[in-house]
Enzyme design. Sequence first.
Site, PDB file in Angstrom:
ATOM      1  CD  GLN A  36      -2.789  -1.078   2.504  1.00 18.19           C
ATOM      2  OE1 GLN A  36      -2.832  -2.080   3.205  1.00 18.19           O
ATOM      3  NE2 GLN A  36      -3.449   0.020   2.835  1.00 18.19           N
ATOM      4  CG  PHE A  68      -8.647  -5.280   4.608  1.00 20.06           C
ATOM      5  CD1 PHE A  68      -9.699  -4.618   4.001  1.00 20.06           C
ATOM      6  CD2 PHE A  68      -8.442  -6.618   4.300  1.00 20.06           C
ATOM      7  CE1 PHE A  68     -10.534  -5.271   3.108  1.00 20.06           C
ATOM      8  CE2 PHE A  68      -9.277  -7.281   3.406  1.00 20.06           C
ATOM      9  CZ  PHE A  68     -10.316  -6.606   2.813  1.00 20.06           C
ATOM     10  NE  ARG A  93     -12.847  -1.500   5.144  1.00 18.01           N
ATOM     11  CZ  ARG A  93     -13.502  -2.216   4.235  1.00 18.01           C
ATOM     12  NH1 ARG A  93     -13.482  -3.518   4.303  1.00 18.01           N
ATOM     13  NH2 ARG A  93     -14.155  -1.614   3.260  1.00 18.01           N
ATOM     14  CD  GLU A 124      -9.902   3.495   7.311  1.00 17.81           C
ATOM     15  OE1 GLU A 124      -8.886   2.840   7.543  1.00 17.81           O
ATOM     16  OE2 GLU A 124      -9.968   4.729   7.454  1.00 17.81           O
TER      17      GLU A 124
END
Length: 512
Positions: A45, A76, A189, A457
């Site tokens: 990410q 996540f 998350r 989220e």
Amino acid sequence: MAEADHKILSAEIKLGSQYYFYMETQTALAVPDEDNCIVVYSSIQAPEYAESTISRCLGIPEHNVCVITRRVGGGFGGKAMKAIPVATACALAAYNLRRPVRMYMNRKTDMKTTGGRHPMEVTYNVGFKEDGKITALHLDILINAGIGTDISPIIPLFMVGAIKKYDWGAFSFDIKVCRTNHSSKSAMRGPGEVQGTFISEAVIEHVASVLSMDVDSFNMCNKWRQRGISRVPIVHEVLLRSNPGKVSILGDGSVAVEVGGIELGQGLWTKVKQMTAFSLSAIKCDGMGDFLDKIRIIQANTLSLIQEGLTAGSTTSECSCEAVRICCNILVERLTRIKENLQEQMGSVEWGILILEVEVNLLTGQTTILQSDIIYDCGQSLNPAVDLGQIEGAFVQGIGFFMLEEYLSNSDGLVIPEGTWTYKIPTIETIPRQFNVEIMNSGHHKKRLLSSKASGEPPLLLAALVHCATRAVIKEARKQLLRWKGLNESDSTFQLEVPATMSIVKKLQCLL
């Protein structure tokens, strides 16, 4: 606290961990390149973070390291910091051996090393008046960070923001981030916000229980099945990050787009593609046809486009779309002038609420979510279909955290579950039987990017409602049992652990 008519002292809440359970586990491929360079394909990410770490590890400049991320098979938060060691180890081996090296973790290894959501132990004191108004709240919170720092120091910030959605009167807290022998915990998350939301609701439920402020007529008429209905508001503060974008119109009229955000399955590329088509359509050239087919989103490359840092926090799609929109507006302005010149020469040429009903089998402890009704404010949604999937997915993942997923460790700090045989995630049998989601369009807002609101989220926070409704069922079942025994019904105060698994629910109903 001195103004309170009633006080609850030293009440405890325990919150467990949760594994990411993405479809694709940690993986990377490193390929040596010419001029003392290395190319790393990583499922991460934050490609820029990996680039910096690899550079320091190999002792070479960052411009000799290229990290490419095509897409991530679910993140996540687990592919933010936790993907860096895998990419770096892969790069180190490839750099020294001068041959390609690939690493791929199996599920068992991934579960043992990746960490997950932060477990917590909470002790609270709350004072309140006879009418239910809370006058003071003090929280002592211990956060299990595991063996490493990771992002643990910022978890308290997110927690306090979520807890302060209610007016607690005199509010104080003492939060300690603890180093333990468990695997290092990381962002997952809604980090901190999920726990903060649940703590708020647990305190409210406890106060309401002491004051006997809730009644359910259905449960008075049924012995072996009980229902609970609960309502929970959420407040989720999002942080906007700078995000780069580049739009190139090629000779044949096709368009190549690069953005700093990473496609994690949240629909970022779909939204960016739509924004590009919408913004460039202002040119109004003949023969454009279905413009979406002419647009391609390019994979993230740390040397081609400086990345934003981290794809997280539910706002990367909006920030990426805004960057693309600005690029397209500049192109439209330039091309409009060219078009006008040609015409002269040629003559023509975008908040959330949930109501939920659960049913508990008092003999087995099985909790069934009969119906959930979510109304979610997406502002002016960039893509309602994508946002709908994000809302449903986040809520279901929250059901796992609050009701199913036991991410346990043994006395040595080693993770016990090794896969789906012992770690239970939500399935078709555990999601709401009737799952209603309505996206509300609150219209244009000049202070929001593209008038859109986050959808990745915040919906997860609503899942705390499932736990609250289950707790309401257990409370009524315990009262019913006390009535049968001829005991005092007011003696039914208890704490329901997270996750509230079948065995825990059954045990608290005193029917074992």
